[in-house]
Motif scaffolding. Structure first.
Motif, PDB file in Angstrom:
ATOM      1  N   ALA A   1       0.832  -1.208   0.000  1.00 20.53           N
ATOM      2  CA  ALA A   1       0.000   0.000   0.000  1.00 20.53           C
ATOM      3  C   ALA A   1       0.864   1.254   0.000  1.00 20.53           C
ATOM      4  CB  ALA A   1      -0.919   0.008   1.219  1.00 20.53           C
ATOM      5  N   GLY A   2       0.420   2.245  -0.772  1.00 18.59           N
ATOM      6  CA  GLY A   2       1.118   3.522  -0.838  1.00 18.59           C
ATOM      7  C   GLY A   2       1.192   4.018  -2.265  1.00 18.59           C
ATOM      8  N   PRO A   3       1.787   5.189  -2.488  1.00 19.94           N
ATOM      9  CA  PRO A   3       1.943   5.708  -3.845  1.00 19.94           C
ATOM     10  C   PRO A   3       2.775   4.756  -4.699  1.00 19.94           C
ATOM     11  CG  PRO A   3       2.407   7.403  -2.198  1.00 19.94           C
ATOM     12  CD  PRO A   3       2.295   6.113  -1.461  1.00 19.94           C
ATOM     13  N   PRO A   4       2.432   4.615  -5.977  1.00 20.02           N
ATOM     14  CA  PRO A   4       3.145   3.665  -6.831  1.00 20.02           C
ATOM     15  C   PRO A   4       4.651   3.872  -6.855  1.00 20.02           C
ATOM     16  CG  PRO A   4       1.155   4.442  -7.921  1.00 20.02           C
ATOM     17  CD  PRO A   4       1.302   5.254  -6.670  1.00 20.02           C
ATOM     18  N   ALA A   5       5.089   5.110  -6.899  1.00 17.25           N
ATOM     19  CA  ALA A   5       6.529   5.369  -6.948  1.00 17.25           C
ATOM     20  C   ALA A   5       7.220   4.901  -5.675  1.00 17.25           C
ATOM     21  CB  ALA A   5       6.784   6.864  -7.172  1.00 17.25           C
ATOM     22  N   ALA A   6       6.533   5.026  -4.538  1.00 18.84           N
ATOM     23  CA  ALA A   6       7.136   4.635  -3.265  1.00 18.84           C
ATOM     24  C   ALA A   6       7.087   3.130  -3.047  1.00 18.84           C
ATOM     25  CB  ALA A   6       6.434   5.358  -2.117  1.00 18.84           C
ATOM     26  N   THR A   7       6.038   2.476  -3.555  1.00 16.20           N
ATOM     27  CA  THR A   7       5.891   1.037  -3.313  1.00 16.20           C
ATOM     28  C   THR A   7       6.674   0.183  -4.304  1.00 16.20           C
ATOM     29  OG1 THR A   7       3.885   0.970  -4.674  1.00 16.20           O
ATOM     30  CG2 THR A   7       3.609   1.339  -2.293  1.00 16.20           C
ATOM     31  N   ALA A   8       7.089   0.772  -5.436  1.00 14.01           N
ATOM     32  CA  ALA A   8       7.774  -0.012  -6.464  1.00 14.01           C
ATOM     33  C   ALA A   8       9.037  -0.697  -5.946  1.00 14.01           C
ATOM     34  CB  ALA A   8       8.091   0.870  -7.669  1.00 14.01           C
ATOM     35  N   PRO A   9       9.926   0.003  -5.221  1.00 15.85           N
ATOM     36  CA  PRO A   9      11.124  -0.687  -4.721  1.00 15.85           C
ATOM     37  C   PRO A   9      10.796  -1.814  -3.741  1.00 15.85           C
ATOM     38  CG  PRO A   9      11.401   1.696  -4.632  1.00 15.85           C
ATOM     39  CD  PRO A   9       9.960   1.435  -4.908  1.00 15.85           C
ATOM     40  N   VAL A  10       9.789  -1.591  -2.887  1.00 19.21           N
ATOM     41  CA  VAL A  10       9.396  -2.627  -1.924  1.00 19.21           C
ATOM     42  C   VAL A  10       8.843  -3.840  -2.653  1.00 19.21           C
ATOM     43  CG1 VAL A  10       7.839  -3.166  -0.014  1.00 19.21           C
ATOM     44  CG2 VAL A  10       8.966  -0.930  -0.112  1.00 19.21           C
ATOM     45  N   ALA A  11       7.969  -3.582  -3.632  1.00 18.71           N
ATOM     46  CA  ALA A  11       7.401  -4.695  -4.398  1.00 18.71           C
ATOM     47  C   ALA A  11       8.490  -5.462  -5.132  1.00 18.71           C
ATOM     48  CB  ALA A  11       6.366  -4.168  -5.388  1.00 18.71           C
ATOM     49  N   HIS A  12       9.459  -4.725  -5.657  1.00 12.36           N
ATOM     50  CA  HIS A  12      10.552  -5.384  -6.377  1.00 12.36           C
ATOM     51  C   HIS A  12      11.352  -6.283  -5.445  1.00 12.36           C
ATOM     52  CE1 HIS A  12      13.762  -5.969  -9.290  1.00 12.36           C
ATOM     53  NE2 HIS A  12      14.646  -5.620  -8.360  1.00 12.36           N
TER      54      HIS A  12
ATOM     55  N   LEU B   1      10.268  -7.756  -2.695  1.00 14.33           N
ATOM     56  CA  LEU B   1       9.463  -8.925  -2.335  1.00 14.33           C
ATOM     57  C   LEU B   1       9.356  -9.911  -3.484  1.00 14.33           C
ATOM     58  CD1 LEU B   1       6.603  -7.109  -0.395  1.00 14.33           C
ATOM     59  CD2 LEU B   1       8.402  -8.539   0.591  1.00 14.33           C
ATOM     60  N   GLU B   2       9.347  -9.403  -4.708  1.00 10.92           N
ATOM     61  CA  GLU B   2       9.242 -10.279  -5.875  1.00 10.92           C
ATOM     62  C   GLU B   2      10.526 -11.053  -6.137  1.00 10.92           C
ATOM     63  OE1 GLU B   2       8.097  -7.483  -8.810  1.00 10.92           O
ATOM     64  OE2 GLU B   2       5.923  -7.689  -8.415  1.00 10.92           O
ATOM     65  N   GLN B   3      11.597 -10.702  -5.423  1.00 13.96           N
ATOM     66  CA  GLN B   3      12.834 -11.447  -5.574  1.00 13.96           C
ATOM     67  C   GLN B   3      12.669 -12.888  -5.108  1.00 13.96           C
ATOM     68  OE1 GLN B   3      15.614 -10.157  -7.173  1.00 13.96           O
ATOM     69  NE2 GLN B   3      14.080  -8.573  -7.574  1.00 13.96           N
ATOM     70  N   ARG B   4      11.790 -13.093  -4.153  1.00  9.74           N
ATOM     71  CA  ARG B   4      11.466 -14.466  -3.737  1.00  9.74           C
ATOM     72  C   ARG B   4      10.426 -15.005  -4.709  1.00  9.74           C
ATOM     73  NH1 ARG B   4      10.785 -15.177   2.693  1.00  9.74           N
ATOM     74  NH2 ARG B   4      10.613 -17.317   1.910  1.00  9.74           N
ATOM     75  N   GLU B   5      10.891 -15.508  -5.806  1.00 13.69           N
ATOM     76  CA  GLU B   5      10.020 -15.888  -6.919  1.00 13.69           C
ATOM     77  C   GLU B   5       9.003 -16.946  -6.499  1.00 13.69           C
ATOM     78  OE1 GLU B   5      10.383 -17.489 -11.534  1.00 13.69           O
ATOM     79  OE2 GLU B   5      12.167 -17.100 -10.326  1.00 13.69           O
ATOM     80  N   GLY B   6       7.720 -16.628  -6.742  1.00 14.31           N
ATOM     81  CA  GLY B   6       6.652 -17.560  -6.428  1.00 14.31           C
ATOM     82  C   GLY B   6       6.199 -17.562  -4.988  1.00 14.31           C
ATOM     83  N   ALA B   7       6.839 -16.766  -4.126  1.00 15.68           N
ATOM     84  CA  ALA B   7       6.485 -16.783  -2.706  1.00 15.68           C
ATOM     85  C   ALA B   7       5.236 -15.962  -2.421  1.00 15.68           C
ATOM     86  CB  ALA B   7       7.643 -16.273  -1.854  1.00 15.68           C
ATOM     87  N   PHE B   8       5.108 -14.799  -3.070  1.00 15.85           N
ATOM     88  CA  PHE B   8       4.015 -13.890  -2.746  1.00 15.85           C
ATOM     89  C   PHE B   8       3.225 -13.508  -3.993  1.00 15.85           C
ATOM     90  CE2 PHE B   8       7.366 -12.885   0.424  1.00 15.85           C
ATOM     91  CZ  PHE B   8       6.701 -13.350   1.544  1.00 15.85           C
ATOM     92  N   ASP B   9       1.926 -13.346  -3.783  1.00 12.28           N
ATOM     93  CA  ASP B   9       1.023 -12.817  -4.796  1.00 12.28           C
ATOM     94  C   ASP B   9       0.658 -11.408  -4.354  1.00 12.28           C
ATOM     95  OD1 ASP B   9      -0.856 -12.334  -6.749  1.00 12.28           O
ATOM     96  OD2 ASP B   9      -2.417 -13.555  -5.810  1.00 12.28           O
TER      97      ASP B   9
ATOM     98  N   GLN C   1      13.693  -8.132   3.485  1.00 12.69           N
ATOM     99  CA  GLN C   1      13.701  -7.674   2.110  1.00 12.69           C
ATOM    100  C   GLN C   1      13.088  -6.299   1.892  1.00 12.69           C
ATOM    101  OE1 GLN C   1      12.044 -11.651   0.671  1.00 12.69           O
ATOM    102  NE2 GLN C   1      13.471 -11.132  -0.963  1.00 12.69           N
ATOM    103  N   ALA C   2      12.231  -5.851   2.786  1.00 17.47           N
ATOM    104  CA  ALA C   2      11.593  -4.549   2.582  1.00 17.47           C
ATOM    105  C   ALA C   2      12.078  -3.505   3.567  1.00 17.47           C
ATOM    106  CB  ALA C   2      10.081  -4.685   2.701  1.00 17.47           C
ATOM    107  N   GLY C   3      12.701  -3.923   4.624  1.00 19.16           N
ATOM    108  CA  GLY C   3      13.164  -2.975   5.625  1.00 19.16           C
ATOM    109  C   GLY C   3      14.620  -2.619   5.429  1.00 19.16           C
ATOM    110  N   ALA C   4      15.030  -1.587   6.130  1.00 13.20           N
ATOM    111  CA  ALA C   4      16.424  -1.181   6.068  1.00 13.20           C
ATOM    112  C   ALA C   4      17.268  -2.144   6.894  1.00 13.20           C
ATOM    113  CB  ALA C   4      16.573   0.244   6.612  1.00 13.20           C
TER     114      ALA C   4
END
Length: 333
Positions: free
Chosen positions: A47-58, A60-68, A121-124
């Motif tokens: 959740a959040g603005p697309p520009a801000a959430t893009a790095p977080v989503a990226h 999380l997507e590194q764990r291929e197949g783990a999250f939808d 993966q999403a936190g500092a």
């Protein structure tokens, strides 16, 4: 004429083959899902603005197949999605950094997994991610042990009722009434213990009791229905289906998305898995996402009870005809 009994050596051979086969099947059914537990397309919100959430989503997507991943505009939408059981949790991107929303009532195991995954993966690095449990489990049972352990007793109660009705020779509407009455009593007892005494399943008492009853009726109806259609072998088939497939594939201890494919999907098609999902919905989420598992249980109950009626009715018509054929003397030629 009575059937000729098998020779002793063949009966011994049957036991020697049957027991190891059942043990192997049980070990496979219970050990395989447990040994292969891992996230597989676990619904997770961002959740959040697309520009801000893009790095977080990226990340999380590194764990291929783990999250939808599901995208939401803000924290309020993410909270609504969690409460509606659309996702197990959500990462909310704020000016201060990411924030994790979980729902341990949906699955304590998945809530813990999300905390670990998001922190990594999403936190500092070296910084804890603030976490809020939007829909927590019962205070007296935060790990959901009561719900997890309820699968086996409910399966045993349903199997026991189906076996008892069959072996006692109950037929037709009498058998249906016995199965329904037994399921209603099981539901009342289970709700009294888990809801009123242990305080482990909050929500409406009648909804919890009704869920327990419907899940039990789905199992007992299936077992008795298979017996009505197939005879005594149907009892064994129904018991094996519910105990060795439905129980370990239910995802009660984790979640359907944590089981190896296709175990999670199959488990939700069977009464134990559907019963657990419905219990979570009525006990913690005000009935959100309850339609699917409720329909699954209803279909099992209706088809099982229908088989009880139809199976015995068909046998009642064919048995006299078969007896008459056996008694009819052969015509002289």
């Amino acid at each position: 004429m009575s059937p000729t009994p098998l020779p002793t050596h063949r009966r011994i051979a049957a036991v020697l083959v049957l027991i190891p086969t059942l043990v192997a099947l049980a070990l496979w059914a219970f050990a395989w899902p447990a040994a292969r537990t891992a996230p597989r397309d676990v619904p997770l919100g961002v959740a959040g603005p697309p520009a801000a959430t893009a790095p977080v989503a990226h990340q999380l997507e590194q764990r291929e197949g783990a999250f939808d991943l599901h995208r939401y505009a803000d924290e309020a939408e993410a909270r609504d999605a969690i409460e509606d059981r659309e996702v197990y949790g959500a990462v909310v991107v704020t000016p201060q950094g990411p924030k994790l929303l979980t729902a341990s009532a949906a699955s304590p195991a998945v809530a813990q997994l999300l905390q670990q995954a998001v922190a990594h993966q999403a936190g500092a690095p070296g910084q804890a991610v603030p976490t809020e449990d939007v829909v927590p489990g019962a205070a007296s049972d935060p790990r959901g042990a009561v719900l997890n352990t309820s699968v086996l007793p409910l399966a045993l109660a349903g199997i026991g009722a189906g076996v008892a009705v069959t072996l006692l020779g109950l037929r037709g509407l009498v058998a249906v009434g016995a199965l329904a009455g037994s399921a209603a009593l099981v539901g009342a007892v289970a709700a009294t213990l888990s809801h009123s005494w242990l305080d482990a399943l909050p929500g409406n008492w009648w909804a919890v009791a009704g869920t327990f009853a419907l899940a039990t009726l789905a199992v007992s109806g299936a077992v008795a229905g298979l017996a009505a259609l197939l005879g005594r072998p149907g009892l064994g088939l129904g018991a094996l289906l519910m105990m060795l497939i439905g129980n370990p594939f239910s995802g009660a201890a984790s979640a359907p998305e944590m089981l190896p494919e296709p175990a999670g999907v199959i488990g939700q098609w069977l009464p134990p898995g559907a019963g657990v999902s419905l219990l979570r919905s009525v006990a913690f989420f005000d009935g959100a996402s309850a339609v699917g598992p409720a329909l699954t249980l209803t279909w099992w109950a209706v088809l099982g009870l229908g088989a009880v009626l139809v199976g015995h009715a068909v046998r009642g018509r064919t048995a006299p005809a078969a007896d008459a054929t056996e008694r009819e003397p052969a015509l002289a030629r």
